[in-house]
Structure formats: structure tokens, C-alpha cells
Design an enzyme around this catalytic site. Structure first.
Site, PDB file in Angstrom:
ATOM      1  N   GLY A   1      21.872   8.421  49.133  1.00  0.00           N
ATOM      2  CA  GLY A   1      23.137   8.624  48.411  1.00  0.00           C
ATOM      3  C   GLY A   1      22.978   9.689  47.337  1.00  0.00           C
ATOM      4  O   GLY A   1      23.777  10.624  47.227  1.00  0.00           O
ATOM      5  N   HIS A   2      21.892   9.572  46.545  1.00  0.00           N
ATOM      6  CA  HIS A   2      21.632  10.573  45.500  1.00  0.00           C
ATOM      7  C   HIS A   2      21.380  11.952  46.123  1.00  0.00           C
ATOM      8  O   HIS A   2      21.842  12.969  45.611  1.00  0.00           O
ATOM      9  CB  HIS A   2      20.381  10.204  44.690  1.00  0.00           C
ATOM     10  CG  HIS A   2      20.480   8.917  43.927  1.00  0.00           C
ATOM     11  ND1 HIS A   2      19.675   7.843  44.185  1.00  0.00           N
ATOM     12  CD2 HIS A   2      21.269   8.537  42.892  1.00  0.00           C
ATOM     13  CE1 HIS A   2      19.943   6.851  43.347  1.00  0.00           C
ATOM     14  NE2 HIS A   2      20.914   7.246  42.549  1.00  0.00           N
TER      15      HIS A   2
ATOM     16  N   ARG B   1      19.584  -0.726  43.697  1.00  0.00           N
ATOM     17  CA  ARG B   1      19.466  -2.180  43.548  1.00  0.00           C
ATOM     18  C   ARG B   1      19.267  -2.888  44.893  1.00  0.00           C
ATOM     19  O   ARG B   1      18.951  -4.085  44.896  1.00  0.00           O
ATOM     20  CB  ARG B   1      20.696  -2.753  42.834  1.00  0.00           C
ATOM     21  CG  ARG B   1      20.741  -2.381  41.359  1.00  0.00           C
ATOM     22  CD  ARG B   1      21.782  -3.185  40.600  1.00  0.00           C
ATOM     23  NE  ARG B   1      21.618  -3.068  39.161  1.00  0.00           N
ATOM     24  CZ  ARG B   1      22.308  -2.205  38.396  1.00  0.00           C
ATOM     25  NH1 ARG B   1      23.206  -1.416  38.932  1.00  0.00           N
ATOM     26  NH2 ARG B   1      22.085  -2.159  37.094  1.00  0.00           N
TER      27      ARG B   1
ATOM     28  N   HIS C   1      17.647   7.766  46.517  1.00  0.00           N
ATOM     29  CA  HIS C   1      17.818   7.426  47.934  1.00  0.00           C
ATOM     30  C   HIS C   1      18.785   8.436  48.552  1.00  0.00           C
ATOM     31  O   HIS C   1      19.217   9.389  47.881  1.00  0.00           O
ATOM     32  CB  HIS C   1      18.331   5.988  48.059  1.00  0.00           C
ATOM     33  CG  HIS C   1      19.522   5.693  47.182  1.00  0.00           C
ATOM     34  ND1 HIS C   1      20.736   6.327  47.333  1.00  0.00           N
ATOM     35  CD2 HIS C   1      19.673   4.854  46.125  1.00  0.00           C
ATOM     36  CE1 HIS C   1      21.587   5.874  46.432  1.00  0.00           C
ATOM     37  NE2 HIS C   1      20.970   4.988  45.667  1.00  0.00           N
TER      38      HIS C   1
HETATM   39  P1  AMP Z   1      22.759   5.684  39.837  1.00  0.00           P
HETATM   40  O1  AMP Z   1      21.397   6.253  39.911  1.00  0.00           O
HETATM   41  O2  AMP Z   1      22.912   4.411  40.613  1.00  0.00           O
HETATM   42  O3  AMP Z   1      23.289   5.611  38.430  1.00  0.00           O
HETATM   43  O4  AMP Z   1      23.709   6.715  40.600  1.00  0.00           O
HETATM   44  C1  AMP Z   1      23.718   8.070  40.272  1.00  0.00           C
HETATM   45  C2  AMP Z   1      24.808   8.754  41.047  1.00  0.00           C
HETATM   46  O5  AMP Z   1      24.582   8.590  42.436  1.00  0.00           O
HETATM   47  C3  AMP Z   1      26.210   8.187  40.759  1.00  0.00           C
HETATM   48  O6  AMP Z   1      27.132   9.251  40.690  1.00  0.00           O
HETATM   49  C4  AMP Z   1      26.447   7.310  41.962  1.00  0.00           C
HETATM   50  O7  AMP Z   1      27.820   7.138  42.264  1.00  0.00           O
HETATM   51  C5  AMP Z   1      25.763   8.105  43.047  1.00  0.00           C
HETATM   52  N1  AMP Z   1      25.433   7.239  44.194  1.00  0.00           N
HETATM   53  C6  AMP Z   1      24.682   6.122  44.174  1.00  0.00           C
HETATM   54  N2  AMP Z   1      24.630   5.568  45.407  1.00  0.00           N
HETATM   55  C7  AMP Z   1      25.392   6.348  46.220  1.00  0.00           C
HETATM   56  C8  AMP Z   1      25.753   6.291  47.598  1.00  0.00           C
HETATM   57  N3  AMP Z   1      25.336   5.323  48.396  1.00  0.00           N
HETATM   58  N4  AMP Z   1      26.559   7.269  48.074  1.00  0.00           N
HETATM   59  C9  AMP Z   1      27.009   8.258  47.265  1.00  0.00           C
HETATM   60  N5  AMP Z   1      26.709   8.371  45.956  1.00  0.00           N
HETATM   61  C10 AMP Z   1      25.913   7.424  45.437  1.00  0.00           C
END
Ligand code: AMP
Length: 282
Positions: free
Chosen positions: A40-41, A191, A38
Site C-alpha cells: 500500500g505504501h 497492523r 508494505h
Molecule cells: P500509515 O503508515 O499506516 O500511517 O500509512 C501511511 C500512508 O499509507 C497513509 O496515507 C495511508 O492511507 C497509506 N496506506 C496505508 N495502507 C494502504 C493501502 N493498503 N492502500 C493504499 N494506501 C495505504
């Protein structure tokens, strides 16, 4: 035209490609993720591009960071649309290893980081940070990136990874990246897809509540009073609050009174079956 992103699935193929890049003098960044990408990633990928000439996005839903009762099976997996997104923001490679590649049947090593991993999410998810530390160490040793970019959304995880890299002398620079939010303030999260329509309308209350707690504390209100009111608001709206705390931004020690060191408000709360986490600086 965005360049075509390749997907590699084995450590051997990954290492061959990275060796080729190294020989050409490229600077390599890794963005570790569990996929279902998304905004954020994608912000992490953009930041990685600013700091490296080759960006690898790893996609691996890591079983060792889920407890048996958690959502490992239900976690969204959508590598095809993830690939398009990485392509659009200029990433170069997706590393999506199979589970057997990461955890062969006789796998028996576990990395445990003390200190920063112990409170907050470490209390309610005791298995979680050792799972994260183990997979991140493996990814760092497989890719050997110059830079890795992690989000402040998982702020405690960011500090755990910084600690791990310092303690084990892993030669990678860790860059933190600010939380990216939807228009109504809800932090992007894979999520969030679990939320039904009614829960989705309630979910931004997490961010508005911790933001007003931060403002009130900055304005002189006692930390405990601000937290108490915030907790009641969330509970009244139907959240089950796992923790709502103020901690030091550098080492996550508890903060009872605002001092000179920077502090943040941290929250984990559930809306029915969906667990949401967030944090803001005071
Ligand atoms: P995940 O796929 O949830 O394990 O997240 C992978 C990376 O993306 C981690 O470093 C998270 O902190 C980062 N991440 C997830 N959501 C966000 C967001 N909304 N803003 C910034 N970084 C994010």
C-alpha cells in the site's frame, strides 16, 4: 540498479538537502508514513514518482495520535527493510526524525480540524486526528513539498488533511491513491502483522462484507437494511464492530438514501486486539 536511498534524521539535514534540490529545479513529493512499509505504501511512492522528480518518504511513529491504551509501543519499527523497499520503487530519501526532534520537551501546540474529523474514527479515537493534523502540518512545514500522496485506505484522514491544507493555505497539492489489497481482498496495513493465523483467515470478511453492502445499496436495497445484515455477518464471525456506516465521499456527512452525490461504505472493526479499517465506493 536502484539508486541508494539516504536517511536523514534531523530537520537541519532535511532542509539542507531539500534546498539543494530546489535550487536544481526539482519537484518534490512527500509520502508521510509510520513505516513497516508494505505494498500500500509502495503504491504511494510510485504515484509520487509519477508526479515529482524527488520523492521523500517520512517514517515516524507519531506518539500524539495514539491514546495511552493503544499500540504505540508495539507498533512495528523496521527502518532497515523499509529503506530497501523505498530503494526498489525509486524513492530518493527517507526522513526518519527522532521523537525529540519532532516533540521537544516544551512542545505545546495542537492542530484541531473540525467537520470531517468528527465522526467515524474521530468518535472512537478522539485524540487521533489532532495528532495526525499536528504531525502532518509539521512535516509539510519541514519538507515544503510540492505534492503529498496519501492513501484512500485512511479515507477520513485524507479528507482531514485536505481540509487542513485548504484552511491553513499550505501550498501543497494533496493526491489521494486507491487502496491496495492482498489477493484475498484484505487491505494492506502495518497492523495486519498483529493478526494470528486464525484471525488472518477471517480478516478478508471485512472487505467482502462492505463490498456486498455497496453492491446491494447500488442495486436498490435500503441503506439501513444492507448495513444491518452486514453488521450481523461481521459480528457472527467474531468481529467487534466499532462503526459500519454510509457517508458522503466528499464531506463525510451521513447518507440515509442514495442520491446523486457519491457515497462510500466505511467500517472499523476489531478482531481480538487488532483494529482494522476499510472503505469502498458505492
Ligand atoms: P500509515 O503508515 O499506516 O500511517 O500509512 C501511511 C500512508 O499509507 C497513509 O496515507 C495511508 O492511507 C497509506 N496506506 C496505508 N495502507 C494502504 C493501502 N493498503 N492502500 C493504499 N494506501 C495505504
Amino acid at each position: 540498479m536502484p539508486t541508494k536511498v539516504n536517511i536523514v534524521r534531523t530537520i537541519g539535514d532535511l532542509r539542507a538537502l531539500v534546498a539543494h534540490w530546489r535550487k536544481a529545479g526539482e519537484v518534490i513529493a512527500l509520502v508521510p508514513t509510520m513505516g513497516a512499509l508494505h505494498e500500500g505504501h509502495l503504491a504511494l511512492v510510485r504515484k509520487a514518482r509519477e508526479n515529482a522528480s524527488r520523492v521523500i518518504v517520512s517514517i515516524f511513529v507519531n506518539p500524539t495520535q495514539f491514546a495511552a491504551h493503544e499500540d504505540f509501543g508495539a507498533y512495528p519499527r523496521q527502518t532497515e527493510s523499509d529503506t530497501e523497499k523505498v530503494e526498489q520503487v525509486g524513492g530518493h530519501l527517507i526522513y526518519a526524525p527522532k521523537e525529540e526532534e519532532m516533540y521537544p520537551p516544551d512542545f505545546s501546540t495542537n492542530i484541531i480540524v473540525g467537520g470531517v474529523s468528527e465522526g467515524l474514527c474521530g468518535l472512537t479515537r478522539p485524540h487521533f486526528f489532532s495528532g495526525v493534523a499536528t504531525i502532518v502540518t509539521k512535516l509539510f512545514l519541514q519538507v515544503m513539498p510540492d505534492v503529498a500522496v496519501l492513501g484512500e485506505k485512511d479515507y477520513q484522514q485524507l479528507l482531514v488533511v485536505r481540509q487542513l491544507v485548504r484552511d491553513l493555505n499550505i501550498p501543497v497539492q494533496i493526491l489521494g491513491s486507491p487502496i491496495i489489497r492482498e489477493e484475498d481482498g484484505l487491505a494492506w496495513s502495518s497492523r495486519n502483522a498483529y493478526l494470528n493465523a486464525q484471525e488472518r483467515t477471517k480478516a478478508p470478511l471485512i472487505h467482502s462484507t462492505i463490498s456486498s453492502i455497496a453492491r446491494e445499496i447500488a442495486g436498490g436495497l435500503r441503506i439501513n437494511s444492507a448495513l444491518k445484515t452486514g453488521r450481523s455477518q461481521l459480528e457472527a464471525a467474531g468481529f467487534i464492530v466499532e462503526y459500519l456506516e454510509v457517508r458522503d465521499s466528499n464531506n463525510l456527512s451521513s447518507v440515509c438514501e442514495l442520491g446523486d452525490d457519491s457515497a462510500r461504505v466505511f467500517v472499523a472493526a476489531r478482531l481480538c486486539r487488532t483494529r482494522l479499517i476499510d472503505n469502498v465506493a458505492i
